[in-house]
Design an enzyme around this catalytic site. Structure first.
Site, mmCIF file in Angstrom:
data_model
loop_
_atom_site.group_PDB
_atom_site.id
_atom_site.type_symbol
_atom_site.label_atom_id
_atom_site.label_comp_id
_atom_site.label_asym_id
_atom_site.label_seq_id
_atom_site.Cartn_x
_atom_site.Cartn_y
_atom_site.Cartn_z
ATOM 1 N N LYS A 48 0.836 -1.202 0.000
ATOM 2 C CA LYS A 48 0.000 0.000 0.000
ATOM 3 C C LYS A 48 0.872 1.253 0.000
ATOM 4 O O LYS A 48 0.612 2.201 -0.738
ATOM 5 C CB LYS A 48 -0.949 -0.019 1.217
ATOM 6 C CG LYS A 48 -2.053 -1.054 1.054
ATOM 7 C CD LYS A 48 -2.839 -1.326 2.331
ATOM 8 C CE LYS A 48 -3.784 -2.496 2.094
ATOM 9 N NZ LYS A 48 -4.563 -2.892 3.279
ATOM 10 N N GLN A 92 -4.950 -1.400 9.415
ATOM 11 C CA GLN A 92 -4.763 -2.728 8.820
ATOM 12 C C GLN A 92 -5.382 -3.804 9.712
ATOM 13 O O GLN A 92 -5.070 -3.899 10.890
ATOM 14 C CB GLN A 92 -3.254 -2.989 8.613
ATOM 15 C CG GLN A 92 -2.941 -4.290 7.903
ATOM 16 C CD GLN A 92 -3.471 -4.337 6.468
ATOM 17 O OE1 GLN A 92 -3.348 -3.388 5.707
ATOM 18 N NE2 GLN A 92 -4.080 -5.452 6.109
ATOM 19 N N ASP A 115 -11.250 2.567 3.801
ATOM 20 C CA ASP A 115 -11.648 1.170 3.600
ATOM 21 C C ASP A 115 -13.164 1.041 3.434
ATOM 22 O O ASP A 115 -13.652 -0.010 3.037
ATOM 23 C CB ASP A 115 -11.205 0.318 4.799
ATOM 24 C CG ASP A 115 -9.906 -0.426 4.531
ATOM 25 O OD1 ASP A 115 -9.623 -0.689 3.342
ATOM 26 O OD2 ASP A 115 -9.191 -0.739 5.493
#
Ligand code: NAP
Length: 276
Positions: A48, A92, A115
């Protein structure tokens, strides 16, 4: 039959995004928070950060130890929520077992929730007023769009009902006017339901689960699963070799949905930086 080249579509989208970001006076900023030492999570985070550098997104990474407290994680997210340098925040997952991820995610303001996992972003999707959508299902929609696959009035079947993939996927297809059936581990007559699908999206995490007898002639088959087969080779939920000739479009694993996910994270980060 056409094999959808997710890698090529993802690179095209990244190039388009890079051009848009180049024109921005203030570049988007993404904060990535990782807790603990999970090797897979570390690889994801590394990829990422790499994608950010490639596209001109500013990235800030924060590492907390495995034994971090819920308060420490939430405190950091609260700080990032107030930090005007940070447009998007990514926590994460999964978190170490002693931590409550849902409670932690609730400390990410929905405008910075790249997200799309927050209750507000999920609710907006439900109301068809979506702002930030979970990266993997959004990536599937972009693949379908780029291939010019018509969804309106089609029978779409989604295998899997997770909050992160199956449910948002089903809602996106419904919002696109498909007639959607969601299957899960308690579904009866799953084979017959699948055989009726014009669009079949599998997100269950079971190697080669979708076999040729479950697929209608000419169906579009999208494989979200990432699994290992009996010899440890990467494979999807679909028995690709036996299914492919029956389909009109199919995604491979690897090289299908996978490359779209990080690209959509970059897209979502860009969106968070484009404040009205
Ligand atoms: P998950 O949270 O474990 O959810 C799996 C879903 O599949 C559940 O809803 C479960 O039903 C259902 N299921 C399990 N076995 C089933 C069966 N035999 N028949 C029907 N339904 C069944 O998994 P996830 O996070 O959604 O991920 C799914 C897969 O996608 C995994 O392989 C994951 O690695 C992959 N993935 C890929 C990407 C990507 O970038 N390509 C991103 C995210 C995930 P119940 O609800 O009844 O338990």
């Amino acid at each position: 039959m056409k094999i959808i080249d997710g890698k090529a579509i993802a690179s095209e989208l990244r190039l388009e995004l890079k051009e848009k970001i180049e024109k921005m006076e203030r570049k988007p900023g993404l904060a990535v928070v990782i807790v603990g030492e999970d090797p897979a999570s570390r690889i994801y985070v590394r990829n990422k950060i790499k994608a950010c550098a490639e596209l001109g997104v500013r990235s800030y990474s924060y590492e907390l130890p495995t034994n971090a407290t819920q308060g420490a994680v939430e405190g950091l997210l609260d700080e990032l929520a107030c930090d005007s340098n940070v447009d998007g925040i990514l926590l994460q997952l999964p978190l170490p077992k002693h931590l409550d991820s849902e409670a932690a995610v609730s400390h990410i303001p929905f405008e910075k929730d790249v997200d799309g996992f927050s209750a507000k972003n999920l609710g907006l999707l439900m109301q068809h007023k979506e702002k930030i959508v979970a990266c993997t299902p959004l990536g599937v929609m972009k693949l379908l769009e780029r291939e010019g696959i018509e969804l309106q009035g089609k029978n779409a079947v989604v295998l899997g009902r997770s909050e992160t993939v199956g449910k948002p996927m089903a809602m996106l297809l419904l919002n696109a006017n498909a007639t959607v059936t969601v299957c899960h581990s308690k579904t009866q007559n799953l084979k017959e339901i699948c055989r009726n699908a014009d669009i079949l999206v599998s997100a269950i995490g079971k190697a080669k689960f979708v076999t040729e007898d479950m697929v209608k002639q000419g169906a579009v088959v999208i494989d979200v699963g990432i699994n290992r087969d009996e010899v440890g080779k990467l494979c999807g939920d679909v028995d690709f070799e036996n299914v492919k000739d029956k389909t009109s479009f199919i995604t491979p694993v690897p090289g299908g949905v996978g490359p779209m996910t990080i690209t959509m994270l970059m897209y979502n980060t860009y969106i968070t930086a484009c404040k009205e």
